[in-house]
Design an enzyme around this catalytic site. Structure first.
Site, PDB file in Angstrom:
ATOM      1  CG  HIS A 113      -2.023   0.934   1.127  1.00  0.00           C
ATOM      2  ND1 HIS A 113      -2.422   2.013   2.022  1.00  0.00           N
ATOM      3  CD2 HIS A 113      -2.987   0.978   0.423  1.00  0.00           C
ATOM      4  CE1 HIS A 113      -3.420   2.683   1.843  1.00  0.00           C
ATOM      5  NE2 HIS A 113      -3.917   2.138   0.844  1.00  0.00           N
ATOM      6  CE  LYS A 115      -1.243   4.806  -1.645  1.00  0.00           C
ATOM      7  NZ  LYS A 115      -1.889   4.072  -0.475  1.00  0.00           N
ATOM      8  CG  ASP A 120      19.109  11.312 -10.081  1.00  0.00           C
ATOM      9  OD1 ASP A 120      19.241  10.066 -10.549  1.00  0.00           O
ATOM     10  OD2 ASP A 120      19.067  12.318 -10.548  1.00  0.00           O
ATOM     11  CG  HIS A 294      -7.205   8.493  -0.585  1.00  0.00           C
ATOM     12  ND1 HIS A 294      -5.642   8.318  -0.773  1.00  0.00           N
ATOM     13  CD2 HIS A 294      -7.716   7.435  -0.425  1.00  0.00           C
ATOM     14  CE1 HIS A 294      -5.575   7.024  -1.175  1.00  0.00           C
ATOM     15  NE2 HIS A 294      -6.776   6.407  -0.931  1.00  0.00           N
ATOM     16  CE  LYS A 296      -3.886   6.924   2.818  1.00  0.00           C
ATOM     17  NZ  LYS A 296      -5.527   6.686   2.828  1.00  0.00           N
ATOM     18  CG  ASP A 301       2.060  19.293  21.843  1.00  0.00           C
ATOM     19  OD1 ASP A 301       0.950  19.433  22.085  1.00  0.00           O
ATOM     20  OD2 ASP A 301       2.909  18.564  22.587  1.00  0.00           O
TER      21      ASP A 301
END
Length: 410
Positions: A113, A115, A120, A294, A296, A301
């Site tokens: 899952h 991404k 380089d 979508h 996450k 603080d």
């Protein structure tokens, strides 16, 4: 790989596809040696075609390009799409490809899952944004609200080593891995680019089964002023809920931004089962109503933040392979806080107990069942099949007549 704090980094927040895709494509266009991409979803729409063009151009000028896609998330790429890449030298690998049973995909558990993009060994992108057009606002009412980060500095060396290792584990093995590492920039050779401390933290089904959740819990336990969590699929375990409730009860301003217009209705139903417990402890809940959420991301603080692929639900916390960055930096925290404040004020509705209705006998029973599900599901997840997922490489000329990909073990 063991996570460690790395200083001297620059972190830029990228909100939605409008910010993310141009920066990634620009980085690939500027690549001189290597591009490595991991993505759960790659669709053959305008975004997928844009990525295809960028990878093809890089490979044709001699850049080494590696692409890893998930067999469940990206099952329908055409033979032409894959074949033109592999013919140009792009190494395309599919994580745990699976066949269909009566039209249904069977390889649903323990997905790749993540991404991640690394260019380089000097620039990296980590977040929740897939390569698909539904991350662009012109997609319409179903366009997703999401976040990623672009990173420069020594932390990129850590991320680079991780993605090289991920290829080696299921691919050509450790001799190949050591050779690529010799050519990779060492952390000490990557110059400082900013002042942010960054931790690259992953979740897998072997050595790092709960690392991301542990960092969430530790940050929530130490919170003194505020906690803001924006998470698309919210059904965390018992201990995480307990820490949120305790924080609110000791006076921390705890806010959750959850889906109000979900892409899957069961997501909202599951999250709402927890609302009473959270609201009565003083947690404030906002539902994002413009379109599907979508994201996450979270902040605690004025310094701690996290951005990544991990939801706070059983799939992400107990089954899927995930990757987040945790950032300690006041300036980045302020940027993310500003964007989430804008979301709450302009695109969310705040939920209160009156909107949920009175307690009933059924609600008490349901609450009891949900409580114990949350308490024990991490253990139940461990009983599910834990086969070693296959990483298979797609070669030019090995395409099925129907356009789907035939794979052999790399």
């Amino acid at each position: 790989m063991s996570a460690r704090w790395v200083s001297g980094n620059k972190v830029d927040l990228l909100e939605n596809g409008e910010a993310y895709f141009p920066r990634v494509f620009e980085a690939i266009a500027a690549a001189e040696r290597e591009v490595i991409i991991e993505t759960f979803i790659l669709f053959e729409d305008k975004v997928g075609k844009g990525l295809h063009e960028a990878m093809l151009a890089a490979a044709q000028r001699g850049v080494r390009v590696d692409l890893m896609i998930d067999g469940f998330g990206s099952p329908d790429l055409s033979g032409e799409y894959i074949g033109s890449l592999t013919a140009a030298g792009v190494k395309v690998r599919m994580f745990d490809p699976g066949s269909k049973l009566m039209g249904w995909r069977t390889n649903m558990l323990r997905r790749m899952h993540r991404k991640i993009v690394v260019v380089d060994g000097l620039r990296a992108f980590v977040g929740g944004i897939n390569f698909s057009a539904d991350h662009l606002t012109d997609f319409g009412p179903k366009a997703k609200q999401d976040y990623a980060v672009e990173l420069a500095g020594p932390i990129v060396s850590e991320i680079h080593r991780f993605v090289l290792h991920a290829i080696a584990v299921g691919g050509k093995g450790h001799r190949w891995y050591r050779q690529r590492l010799k050519q990779a920039p060492d952390m000490n050779a990557v110059p400082d680019a900013g002042s942010a401390e960054v931790l690259f933290v992953t979740r897998d089904n072997r050595r790092h089964t709960n690392d991301i959740e542990r960092h969430y819990r530790a940050a929530i336990r130490t919170a003194r002023q505020r906690i803001t969590i924006a998470n698309a699929y919210f059904f965390p375990g018992y201990t995480l809920i307990r820490e949120m409730r305790r924080a609110a009860r000791r006076g921390v301003d705890v806010r959750l931004i959850l889906q109000g217009e979900p892409d899957m209705p069961i997501v909202k139903t599951a999250a709402r089962m927890l609302y009473h417990h959270l609201l009565h402890a003083g947690v404030r809940i906002y539902e994002y109503c413009d379109r599907p959420l979508h994201g996450k991301v979270a902040l605690v603080d004025d310094r701690w933040c996290t951005v990544g692929s991990s939801n706070l639900d059983p799939l992400s916390l107990s089954l899927n392979l995930e990757a987040n960055v945790v950032v300690r930096d006041q300036a980045f925290n302020a940027v993310l806080a500003g964007r989430l404040e804008h979301l709450m004020h302009h695109s969310c509705k705040q939920i209160d107990t009156q909107q949920l209705g009175d307690w009933s006998g059924w609600r008490l029973v349901r609450s009891f069942l949900v409580f114990h599900l949350m308490r024990w599901y991490p253990a139940w997840a461990g009983w599910l099949p834990r086969h070693a997922p296959r990483l298979q490489r797609v070669e030019a000329g090995e395409l099925a007549p129907n356009g789907s990909t035939q794979t052999d073990v790399a």
